[in-house]
Design an enzyme around this catalytic site. Sequence first.
Site, PDB file in Angstrom:
ATOM      1  N   ASN A   7      10.136  -0.779   7.989  1.00  0.00           N
ATOM      2  CA  ASN A   7       9.052  -1.267   7.130  1.00  0.00           C
ATOM      3  C   ASN A   7       7.738  -0.672   7.646  1.00  0.00           C
ATOM      4  OD1 ASN A   7       6.784  -2.857   6.327  1.00  0.00           O
ATOM      5  ND2 ASN A   7       8.172  -4.451   5.620  1.00  0.00           N
ATOM      6  N   ASP A   9       4.645  -0.938   6.319  1.00  0.00           N
ATOM      7  CA  ASP A   9       3.416  -1.576   5.804  1.00  0.00           C
ATOM      8  C   ASP A   9       2.230  -1.394   6.745  1.00  0.00           C
ATOM      9  OD1 ASP A   9       4.850  -2.587   3.696  1.00  0.00           O
ATOM     10  OD2 ASP A   9       4.908  -4.656   4.439  1.00  0.00           O
ATOM     11  N   HIS A  10       2.507  -1.535   8.064  1.00  0.00           N
ATOM     12  CA  HIS A  10       1.365  -1.577   8.983  1.00  0.00           C
ATOM     13  C   HIS A  10       0.805  -0.200   9.328  1.00  0.00           C
ATOM     14  CE1 HIS A  10       1.471  -5.764   8.805  1.00  0.00           C
ATOM     15  NE2 HIS A  10       2.672  -5.867   9.345  1.00  0.00           N
ATOM     16  N   ARG A  18     -10.136   1.044   7.762  1.00  0.00           N
ATOM     17  CA  ARG A  18     -11.320   1.858   7.475  1.00  0.00           C
ATOM     18  C   ARG A  18     -11.413   2.272   6.012  1.00  0.00           C
ATOM     19  NH1 ARG A  18     -14.070   4.233  11.894  1.00  0.00           N
ATOM     20  NH2 ARG A  18     -14.215   2.564  13.399  1.00  0.00           N
ATOM     21  N   HIS A  43       6.081  -3.337   1.267  1.00  0.00           N
ATOM     22  CA  HIS A  43       5.794  -4.527   0.466  1.00  0.00           C
ATOM     23  C   HIS A  43       4.506  -4.268  -0.313  1.00  0.00           C
ATOM     24  CE1 HIS A  43       5.215  -9.224   0.542  1.00  0.00           C
ATOM     25  NE2 HIS A  43       5.071  -8.717  -0.670  1.00  0.00           N
ATOM     26  N   ARG A  45       1.974  -5.854  -1.979  1.00  0.00           N
ATOM     27  CA  ARG A  45       1.475  -7.218  -2.158  1.00  0.00           C
ATOM     28  C   ARG A  45       0.514  -7.279  -3.340  1.00  0.00           C
ATOM     29  NH1 ARG A  45       2.191 -10.804   2.372  1.00  0.00           N
ATOM     30  NH2 ARG A  45       0.713 -12.092   1.253  1.00  0.00           N
ATOM     31  N   ARG A  49      -3.244  -5.534   0.265  1.00  0.00           N
ATOM     32  CA  ARG A  49      -3.945  -5.496   1.554  1.00  0.00           C
ATOM     33  C   ARG A  49      -3.521  -4.316   2.425  1.00  0.00           C
ATOM     34  NH1 ARG A  49      -1.440 -10.748   4.582  1.00  0.00           N
ATOM     35  NH2 ARG A  49      -2.257 -11.774   2.738  1.00  0.00           N
ATOM     36  N   HIS A  50      -2.308  -3.802   2.217  1.00  0.00           N
ATOM     37  CA  HIS A  50      -1.925  -2.600   2.977  1.00  0.00           C
ATOM     38  C   HIS A  50      -1.365  -1.526   2.040  1.00  0.00           C
ATOM     39  CE1 HIS A  50       1.715  -5.034   2.981  1.00  0.00           C
ATOM     40  NE2 HIS A  50       1.374  -5.763   4.035  1.00  0.00           N
ATOM     41  N   GLU A  70       9.746  -4.299  -1.292  1.00  0.00           N
ATOM     42  CA  GLU A  70       9.634  -5.760  -1.216  1.00  0.00           C
ATOM     43  C   GLU A  70       8.567  -6.183  -2.206  1.00  0.00           C
ATOM     44  OE1 GLU A  70       8.511  -7.125   2.610  1.00  0.00           O
ATOM     45  OE2 GLU A  70      10.273  -6.302   3.565  1.00  0.00           O
ATOM     46  N   THR A 100       1.817 -12.841   7.036  1.00  0.00           N
ATOM     47  CA  THR A 100       3.018 -12.110   6.643  1.00  0.00           C
ATOM     48  C   THR A 100       3.863 -13.059   5.807  1.00  0.00           C
ATOM     49  OG1 THR A 100       4.961 -10.887   7.449  1.00  0.00           O
ATOM     50  CG2 THR A 100       4.239 -12.742   8.783  1.00  0.00           C
ATOM     51  N   THR A 101       4.978 -12.566   5.249  1.00  0.00           N
ATOM     52  CA  THR A 101       5.799 -13.422   4.400  1.00  0.00           C
ATOM     53  C   THR A 101       6.255 -14.655   5.177  1.00  0.00           C
ATOM     54  OG1 THR A 101       6.638 -11.350   3.531  1.00  0.00           O
ATOM     55  CG2 THR A 101       7.729 -13.357   2.773  1.00  0.00           C
ATOM     56  N   GLU A 151      18.806 -10.996   1.915  1.00  0.00           N
ATOM     57  CA  GLU A 151      18.276 -10.676   3.236  1.00  0.00           C
ATOM     58  C   GLU A 151      18.026 -12.009   3.932  1.00  0.00           C
ATOM     59  OE1 GLU A 151      14.994  -7.895   3.530  1.00  0.00           O
ATOM     60  OE2 GLU A 151      14.375  -8.762   5.440  1.00  0.00           O
ATOM     61  N   HIS A 191      12.832  -9.892   9.609  1.00  0.00           N
ATOM     62  CA  HIS A 191      11.586 -10.636   9.855  1.00  0.00           C
ATOM     63  C   HIS A 191      11.496 -11.085  11.309  1.00  0.00           C
ATOM     64  CE1 HIS A 191       7.943 -12.886   9.199  1.00  0.00           C
ATOM     65  NE2 HIS A 191       7.871 -12.281   8.035  1.00  0.00           N
ATOM     66  N   GLY A 192      10.463 -10.620  11.974  1.00  0.00           N
ATOM     67  CA  GLY A 192      10.197 -11.026  13.353  1.00  0.00           C
ATOM     68  C   GLY A 192      11.130 -10.391  14.368  1.00  0.00           C
ATOM     69  N   GLY A 213       9.628  -4.078  10.806  1.00  0.00           N
ATOM     70  CA  GLY A 213       8.353  -3.410  10.612  1.00  0.00           C
ATOM     71  C   GLY A 213       7.395  -3.495  11.772  1.00  0.00           C
ATOM     72  N   HIS A 214       6.837  -4.674  11.992  1.00  0.00           N
ATOM     73  CA  HIS A 214       5.708  -4.811  12.915  1.00  0.00           C
ATOM     74  C   HIS A 214       6.008  -4.278  14.304  1.00  0.00           C
ATOM     75  CE1 HIS A 214       2.838  -6.907  15.571  1.00  0.00           C
ATOM     76  NE2 HIS A 214       2.003  -6.611  14.594  1.00  0.00           N
TER      77      HIS A 214
END
Length: 238
Positions: A7, A9-10, A18, A43, A45, A49-50, A70, A100-101, A151, A191-192, A213-214
């Site tokens: 993932n 996203d980040h 920026r 994702h 959203r 936001r990303h 997602e 996050t979700t 999932e 997730h996580g 992801g993160h």
Amino acid sequence: MALLNVNIDHVATIRQARKTDEPDPAWAASICELAGANGITVHLRQDRRHISDRDVEVLKQTVASKFNLEMSIAEPIVKIAERIRPDQVTLVPEKRAELTTEGGLDCVKNKKRIAAIVKRMHKKGILVSTFITPNEEHILASAETGCDAVELHTGMYANAKTDRAIEKTLNALRDGRDIALTSGLIVHAGHGLTYRNIAPVAKIEGLCEFNIGHSIVSRAVLVGMKQATQEMIKLING
Ligand code: PXP
């Protein structure tokens, strides 16, 4: 062998800090694929936001592996998925203020809406997964919508602190897997999940796809996306 979807996203979160044009998530996606990722997850959203609409369009054209989008069940986003046609959509709950979700999709309350989305996605040749807590009622409701996969939300496992609590959440994932497989669903998880906590979950047979992801993007900032992806694939495969 379980597969890894990264993932990214980040990567877009860094760009949006920026509001510039770098780093482009498409660059990251290519490196993840070269490093052996099974797929790329983003994702889109509602607050953008990303990941942006442009990112989704570019990734649809450039991702050579599996492209998993997602998304919430909100109509404007569903329409975008119909137009873009990713390989798979993962339906998630979405709250404006969340970091996050949080939690899984309520497949009992939203069963009719999800079933309608599944039909529309299948018409376009898109697989559908629902992101849910490993709870029997939600898994069975998911299966009744006609979706292809679930999932299982690993957030409770990731947040568990004691050995007992960890074992309880792992058992919940195993039970959820059994119910899902018996219902004819493919089982994903995410997730996580991190480099430190992935091993016990990766050992659960029948979980065939992880969305992470993160933790990967965090490591990639320091060691590079290629190494970060390869290290996670290695851990998933024991
Ligand atoms: N799976 C789903 C459905 C998610 O919503 C997220 C977060 O976007 C992830 C997996 C990845 O979670 P994490 O960033 O904690 O690895």
